[in-house]
Design a protein around this motif. Sequence first.
Motif, short mmCIF file in Angstrom:
data_model
loop_
_atom_site.label_atom_id
_atom_site.label_comp_id
_atom_site.label_asym_id
_atom_site.label_seq_id
_atom_site.Cartn_x
_atom_site.Cartn_y
_atom_site.Cartn_z
N PRO A 5 0.83 -1.20 0.00
CA PRO A 5 0.00 0.00 0.00
C PRO A 5 0.87 1.25 0.00
N ILE A 6 0.21 2.39 -0.23
CA ILE A 6 0.93 3.66 -0.21
C ILE A 6 1.63 3.82 1.13
N PRO A 7 2.92 4.14 1.13
CA PRO A 7 3.66 4.22 2.39
C PRO A 7 3.13 5.32 3.30
N ILE A 8 3.32 5.11 4.58
CA ILE A 8 3.02 6.12 5.60
C ILE A 8 4.34 6.61 6.16
N VAL A 9 4.58 7.93 6.06
CA VAL A 9 5.82 8.52 6.55
C VAL A 9 5.49 9.49 7.68
N ASP A 10 6.13 9.30 8.80
CA ASP A 10 6.00 10.20 9.95
C ASP A 10 7.00 11.35 9.75
N PHE A 11 6.48 12.57 9.69
CA PHE A 11 7.32 13.73 9.39
C PHE A 11 7.96 14.32 10.65
N THR A 12 7.64 13.76 11.81
CA THR A 12 8.19 14.28 13.06
C THR A 12 9.71 14.38 13.05
N PRO A 13 10.44 13.32 12.63
CA PRO A 13 11.91 13.39 12.68
C PRO A 13 12.50 14.50 11.83
N PHE A 14 11.79 14.91 10.79
CA PHE A 14 12.28 16.04 10.00
C PHE A 14 12.02 17.35 10.72
N GLN A 21 17.54 13.52 7.66
CA GLN A 21 17.92 12.83 6.43
C GLN A 21 17.12 11.55 6.26
N GLN A 22 16.88 10.84 7.34
CA GLN A 22 16.11 9.61 7.26
C GLN A 22 14.69 9.88 6.78
N ALA A 23 14.04 10.90 7.34
CA ALA A 23 12.68 11.24 6.92
C ALA A 23 12.67 11.71 5.47
N ALA A 24 13.69 12.48 5.07
CA ALA A 24 13.78 12.96 3.70
C ALA A 24 13.93 11.78 2.73
N ASP A 25 14.76 10.82 3.10
CA ASP A 25 14.97 9.65 2.24
C ASP A 25 13.70 8.82 2.11
N LEU A 153 9.35 20.69 0.70
CA LEU A 153 10.34 21.01 -0.33
C LEU A 153 11.76 20.92 0.22
N ARG A 154 11.94 21.33 1.47
CA ARG A 154 13.26 21.19 2.09
C ARG A 154 13.65 19.72 2.20
N ALA A 155 12.69 18.90 2.61
CA ALA A 155 12.98 17.47 2.76
C ALA A 155 13.31 16.84 1.41
N LEU A 156 12.58 17.20 0.37
CA LEU A 156 12.86 16.64 -0.96
C LEU A 156 14.26 17.04 -1.43
N ALA A 157 14.64 18.29 -1.17
CA ALA A 157 15.98 18.72 -1.56
C ALA A 157 17.05 17.88 -0.87
N LEU A 158 16.87 17.63 0.43
CA LEU A 158 17.82 16.77 1.15
C LEU A 158 17.84 15.38 0.56
N GLU A 163 21.25 21.22 -1.36
CA GLU A 163 21.12 22.03 -0.15
C GLU A 163 19.62 22.29 0.09
N GLU A 164 19.26 22.43 1.37
CA GLU A 164 17.86 22.42 1.78
C GLU A 164 16.98 23.44 1.07
N GLU A 165 17.54 24.57 0.74
CA GLU A 165 16.73 25.65 0.18
C GLU A 165 16.62 25.57 -1.34
N TRP A 166 17.11 24.50 -1.96
CA TRP A 166 17.21 24.45 -3.43
C TRP A 166 15.86 24.68 -4.10
N PHE A 167 14.82 23.95 -3.68
CA PHE A 167 13.51 24.10 -4.31
C PHE A 167 12.83 25.41 -3.91
N LEU A 168 13.16 25.93 -2.72
CA LEU A 168 12.48 27.13 -2.25
C LEU A 168 12.76 28.34 -3.13
N LYS A 169 13.93 28.39 -3.74
CA LYS A 169 14.24 29.55 -4.59
C LYS A 169 13.37 29.59 -5.84
#
Length: 326
Positions: A5-14, A21-25, A153-158, A163-169
């Motif tokens: 099934p579609i994964p469930i990701v807990d965003f707390t660690p980010f 990095q683990q949550a981003a991955d 977006l920060r998590a996806l960049a990681l 660098e974390e702000e890559w998508f934000l620009k």
Amino acid sequence: MSNHPIPIVDFTPFLDKSAKQQAADQLLGSFKSAGFVYLTNFGIPEGEVQDMFDWLKRFFALPHETKMLAPHPDSGSHHRGYSYPCQEKEIQYSDSGDEFTIAPPSMKESFECGSEDNDFMPNIWLPEGVLPGFNEACLSFFWKCHEVEQNILRALALGFGLEEEWFLKYHETANSQLRLHHYPSIFSELLETNKLTRISAHTDFDTLTFLFQGEIGGLEVEDPNEPGNYVPVPPIPNSIVLNAGDFLRRWSNDTIRSTMHRVVAPPGVAAKDGLLPSRYSMPYFCAPDMSTIIDAIPGTWSADQPKKHEPVSVKEYAMKRFAANY
């Protein structure tokens, strides 16, 4: 996805920085495998989400003539205000943008808003005093969603090793959109015979979308391992359903999936006298700045794995898709 099934990701660690990095991955891995993910502990308390659902229901309970005081323009290029049932249709374009399919009308009504600073697409509100507090509630919730967007977006960049702000620009102007949806009660036969749809199969053309589902399901996504087979995405309390859009897929050089999805009659919900119950939802569409040119990001292409798409202008592509939906 048939067996998984579609994964469930807990965003707390980010968010608490205990394992960013683990949550981003995990987030990026879900996008690569399924294009969708349930995200929990994403940053907006449950009570605030429920408050916005309460406002949504109050708005759609207004008489049609009252809702039409904030009319969506006939042109789809200005995506703001109220759209009545079947005003909008779903268009699915090919990558080239030259070929498309048109679905039956969507049996839903919507209200759309965004930043008050968006001069390109200004908001269209009900007149003052018609539903006191509604405009302010929409704007407050929009900015809460914007904060969630920025963290995703920060998590996806990681995840991509950037660098974390890559998508934000490329998302500086808050060009995103909050939509309130109401799917009125409808005879199940109309959906079964394809005379009408709730939302037909399509991909989103933004960077990413997150959806607050009401208690009634109906969302389905295409199984990447079995094209044409759709699986239910039932509501999970205190979560959002997050999916990648076409721009993120192109940015990733197709390493991320932009998965087809649709809204149908909710599974396991019996029609009463042939009528299906109403459904409510709130999608938030994260869009890049209109001036952005989407091109494959560093690390997703090489001499052995060349770019799969020509650079594309967000403004030109988005306006074409917006206009075709009305």
